[in-house]
Design a protein around this motif. Structure first.
Motif, PDB file in Angstrom:
ATOM      1  N   LEU A 187       0.589  -1.309   0.334  1.00 36.81           N
ATOM      2  CA  LEU A 187       0.379   0.285   0.286  1.00 36.81           C
ATOM      3  C   LEU A 187       0.869   1.162  -0.221  1.00 36.81           C
ATOM      4  N   GLY A 188       0.417   2.559  -0.980  1.00 35.21           N
ATOM      5  CA  GLY A 188       1.120   3.577  -0.831  1.00 35.21           C
ATOM      6  C   GLY A 188       0.759   4.748   1.010  1.00 35.21           C
ATOM      7  N   ALA A 189       1.543   5.323   0.665  1.00 41.25           N
ATOM      8  CA  ALA A 189       1.994   6.343   2.354  1.00 41.25           C
ATOM      9  C   ALA A 189       0.767   6.379   2.470  1.00 41.25           C
ATOM     10  N   ASP A 190       0.181   7.071   1.215  1.00 43.94           N
ATOM     11  CA  ASP A 190      -1.303   7.825   1.863  1.00 43.94           C
ATOM     12  C   ASP A 190      -2.412   6.689   2.019  1.00 43.94           C
ATOM     13  N   ASP A 191      -2.935   5.862   2.038  1.00 46.47           N
ATOM     14  CA  ASP A 191      -3.387   4.740   1.634  1.00 46.47           C
ATOM     15  C   ASP A 191      -4.183   3.787   3.134  1.00 46.47           C
ATOM     16  N   GLY A 192      -3.088   4.438   4.190  1.00 46.93           N
ATOM     17  CA  GLY A 192      -2.778   3.391   5.168  1.00 46.93           C
ATOM     18  C   GLY A 192      -2.572   2.506   5.580  1.00 46.93           C
ATOM     19  N   VAL A 193      -3.109   1.305   6.489  1.00 48.97           N
ATOM     20  CA  VAL A 193      -2.539  -0.512   5.943  1.00 48.97           C
ATOM     21  C   VAL A 193      -3.581  -0.793   5.995  1.00 48.97           C
ATOM     22  N   PRO A 194      -2.715  -2.016   5.578  1.00 49.65           N
ATOM     23  CA  PRO A 194      -4.387  -3.220   5.245  1.00 49.65           C
ATOM     24  C   PRO A 194      -4.887  -3.869   6.714  1.00 49.65           C
ATOM     25  N   ASP A 195      -5.957  -3.745   6.733  1.00 53.96           N
ATOM     26  CA  ASP A 195      -5.982  -4.378   8.042  1.00 53.96           C
ATOM     27  C   ASP A 195      -7.291  -6.022   7.490  1.00 53.96           C
ATOM     28  N   GLY A 196      -8.664  -5.853   7.718  1.00 53.30           N
ATOM     29  CA  GLY A 196      -8.956  -6.829   7.289  1.00 53.30           C
ATOM     30  C   GLY A 196      -9.531  -7.285   6.081  1.00 53.30           C
ATOM     31  N   MET A 197      -9.715  -8.390   5.506  1.00 53.90           N
ATOM     32  CA  MET A 197     -10.306  -9.076   3.714  1.00 53.90           C
ATOM     33  C   MET A 197     -11.370 -10.076   3.660  1.00 53.90           C
ATOM     34  N   THR A 198     -11.359  -9.839   2.140  1.00 55.51           N
ATOM     35  CA  THR A 198     -12.115 -10.945   2.301  1.00 55.51           C
ATOM     36  C   THR A 198     -11.841 -11.079   0.090  1.00 55.51           C
ATOM     37  N   THR A 199     -12.744 -12.102  -0.007  1.00 54.71           N
ATOM     38  CA  THR A 199     -12.577 -12.815  -1.528  1.00 54.71           C
ATOM     39  C   THR A 199     -13.767 -12.669  -2.182  1.00 54.71           C
ATOM     40  N   ASP A 200     -14.509 -12.129  -2.986  1.00 49.84           N
ATOM     41  CA  ASP A 200     -15.734 -12.285  -3.543  1.00 49.84           C
ATOM     42  C   ASP A 200     -15.963 -13.901  -4.313  1.00 49.84           C
ATOM     43  N   ALA A 201     -17.303 -13.654  -4.879  1.00 49.78           N
ATOM     44  CA  ALA A 201     -17.378 -15.051  -5.389  1.00 49.78           C
ATOM     45  C   ALA A 201     -16.440 -14.917  -6.795  1.00 49.78           C
ATOM     46  N   GLN A 202     -16.251 -13.874  -7.467  1.00 48.94           N
ATOM     47  CA  GLN A 202     -15.710 -13.742  -8.431  1.00 48.94           C
ATOM     48  C   GLN A 202     -13.930 -14.296  -8.442  1.00 48.94           C
ATOM     49  N   GLY A 203     -13.633 -14.029  -7.287  1.00 46.26           N
ATOM     50  CA  GLY A 203     -12.033 -14.348  -7.064  1.00 46.26           C
ATOM     51  C   GLY A 203     -11.463 -13.261  -6.855  1.00 46.26           C
ATOM     52  N   TRP A 210      -6.679   0.427   7.196  1.00 46.57           N
ATOM     53  CA  TRP A 210      -6.926   1.216   8.629  1.00 46.57           C
ATOM     54  C   TRP A 210      -5.931   2.871   8.269  1.00 46.57           C
ATOM     55  N   GLY A 211      -6.862   4.133   8.672  1.00 43.37           N
ATOM     56  CA  GLY A 211      -5.823   5.184   8.667  1.00 43.37           C
ATOM     57  C   GLY A 211      -5.908   5.743   7.179  1.00 43.37           C
ATOM     58  N   GLY A 212      -6.583   4.996   6.094  1.00 46.46           N
ATOM     59  CA  GLY A 212      -7.359   5.561   4.339  1.00 46.46           C
ATOM     60  C   GLY A 212      -9.224   4.912   4.414  1.00 46.46           C
ATOM     61  N   VAL A 265     -14.364   1.376  -1.768  1.00 49.75           N
ATOM     62  CA  VAL A 265     -15.456   1.694  -1.997  1.00 49.75           C
ATOM     63  C   VAL A 265     -15.043   2.629  -0.020  1.00 49.75           C
ATOM     64  N   GLY A 266     -15.518   4.497  -0.581  1.00 50.56           N
ATOM     65  CA  GLY A 266     -15.781   4.814   0.467  1.00 50.56           C
ATOM     66  C   GLY A 266     -16.203   5.529   2.145  1.00 50.56           C
ATOM     67  N   LEU A 267     -15.691   5.600   3.298  1.00 48.79           N
ATOM     68  CA  LEU A 267     -16.514   5.700   4.155  1.00 48.79           C
ATOM     69  C   LEU A 267     -15.856   7.572   4.738  1.00 48.79           C
ATOM     70  N   PRO A 268     -16.790   7.164   5.640  1.00 49.27           N
ATOM     71  CA  PRO A 268     -17.078   8.146   6.532  1.00 49.27           C
ATOM     72  C   PRO A 268     -15.708   8.651   7.253  1.00 49.27           C
ATOM     73  N   VAL A 269     -14.720   7.081   8.338  1.00 50.34           N
ATOM     74  CA  VAL A 269     -14.370   6.834   8.997  1.00 50.34           C
ATOM     75  C   VAL A 269     -13.366   6.503   8.519  1.00 50.34           C
ATOM     76  N   SER A 270     -12.062   6.721   9.376  1.00 50.55           N
ATOM     77  CA  SER A 270     -10.530   6.489   8.940  1.00 50.55           C
ATOM     78  C   SER A 270     -10.049   5.052   8.784  1.00 50.55           C
ATOM     79  N   GLN A 271     -10.210   4.655  10.301  1.00 46.80           N
ATOM     80  CA  GLN A 271      -9.712   3.772  10.619  1.00 46.80           C
ATOM     81  C   GLN A 271     -10.731   2.227  10.347  1.00 46.80           C
ATOM     82  N   VAL A 272     -10.679   1.636   9.232  1.00 46.68           N
ATOM     83  CA  VAL A 272     -12.044   0.865   8.124  1.00 46.68           C
ATOM     84  C   VAL A 272     -10.580  -0.537   8.344  1.00 46.68           C
ATOM     85  N   THR A 273     -11.687  -1.851   9.248  1.00 45.95           N
ATOM     86  CA  THR A 273     -10.999  -2.335   9.547  1.00 45.95           C
ATOM     87  C   THR A 273     -11.191  -4.613   9.405  1.00 45.95           C
ATOM     88  N   SER A 274     -12.545  -4.543   9.143  1.00 45.52           N
ATOM     89  CA  SER A 274     -12.560  -5.474   8.303  1.00 45.52           C
ATOM     90  C   SER A 274     -14.182  -5.375   7.379  1.00 45.52           C
TER      91      SER A 274
END
Length: 307
Positions: free
Chosen positions: A205-221, A228-230, A247-256
């Motif tokens: 992840l780039g410096a302005d994108d925060g850091v990777p937190d939770g993740m998932t895989t969809d049916a298309q793969g 987090w922070g992004g 998908v943008g959110l109105p909060v900075s710390q996106v976790t899962s």
């Protein structure tokens, strides 16, 4: 070199992002859509709580524990949930909440400054769990593979904060987040034996994108990663790691993030308000809330724990 995240503009959800539970969680995490119950479970790690939402009725339930609880999985055989407590995996049944959780194992009693964090089950029913330094600084965290009988194997280590994992569509590649370094790592994975190897960088992840937190895989793969922070969830091509949109959110710390709903087309997103001061909270009053957005794609049901 694997690609860095970028900001494409041709991706939009099919609906608006809504805060469906303004819970003010200190550290919301661990989203789980229960196919069996058709309800959404999530946790507030530092408040030591499990939350449950029934989308059909709006009913909300919460339970408080004696120690941190960070991740959840349904059980393939048996009632209740597998839950990740501070020291490792345990079994607990929300239908019998007064019964204390029963630990299956405690893999690292010597690492007293650690706690367990994110965890997901593979298709066979093994639970992959990451531990981390409670202060998010020392590289004392590790990745564990826990069998249904409670036996465990430490398969990698040297992380300050761990998150994930998820698997690519063929099950032959596992992704795992080295959060502090901003890296999504890939491992070759053998579904039959559970062995992994050939660790490599999949996405930085780039410096302005925060850091990777939770993740998932969809049916298309495609792979969906919380920043987090992004303030967003990004979607990535499974073959190239190229970012397809966000998908943008109105909060900075996106976790899962977890797909749920009857057809698994709603994306549930947890967030946190950890370490945000009064000025920051004034700008993002919904921090720590549970969000949902209708998508034009479907997810995959979470694999249960057990053989």
């Amino acid at each position: 070199m694997p690609p860095q995240a970028h900001h494409p503009s041709d991706f939009t959800p099919s609906g608006d992002v809504r805060c469906i539970w303004p819970a003010s969680a200190v550290l919301g995490e661990g989203g789980l859509w229960s196919v069996r119950q058709q309800r959404f479970f999530w946790v507030d790690i530092l408040s030591r709580r499990i939350h449950r939402l029934d989308p059909a009725t709006g009913a909300q339930d919460s339970w408080t524990f004696d120690e941190e609880v960070s991740a959840l999985a349904e059980r393939r055989d048996g009632a209740g949930l597998a839950i990740a407590l501070r020291r490792g995996p345990a079994l607990w049944d929300p239908d019998h909440p007064d019964e204390a959780p029963r630990y299956l194992c405690r893999p690292e009693p010597e690492r007293t400054g650690n706690r367990f964090n994110d965890a997901k089950c593979d298709a066979v029913g093994r639970w992959w769990m990451g531990s981390m330094d409670f202060d998010c600084r020392a590289p004392t965290g590790a990745l564990y593979r826990v069998a249904p009988d409670g036996s465990w194997t430490r398969v990698d280590e040297g992380f300050a904060v761990t998150n994930g994992p998820t698997w690519l569509r063929d099950g032959l590649t596992m992704l795992f987040n080295d959060t502090v370094r901003g890296q999504v790592l890939a491992y070759d994975s053998d579904p039959a034996t559970g062995e992994i190897g050939n660790r490599r960088l999949w996405l930085q992840l780039g410096a302005d994108d925060g850091v990777p937190d939770g993740m998932t895989t969809d049916a298309q793969g495609r792979v969906w990663i919380c920043h987090w922070g992004g303030g967003c969830v990004s979607c990535h091509d499974p073959d190239t790691a190229q970012e397809l949109g966000r998908v943008g959110l109105p909060v900075s710390q996106v976790t899962s993030c977890t797909f749920g709903g009857p057809d698994l087309s709603k994306l549930y997103i947890t967030s946190a308000r950890f370490s945000l001061d009064e000025a920051a909270l004034a700008k993002e009053p919904l921090a720590g809330g549970l969000f949902a957005v209708d998508m034009d794609c479907q997810g995959r049901a979470a694999a249960p724990f057990g053989g």
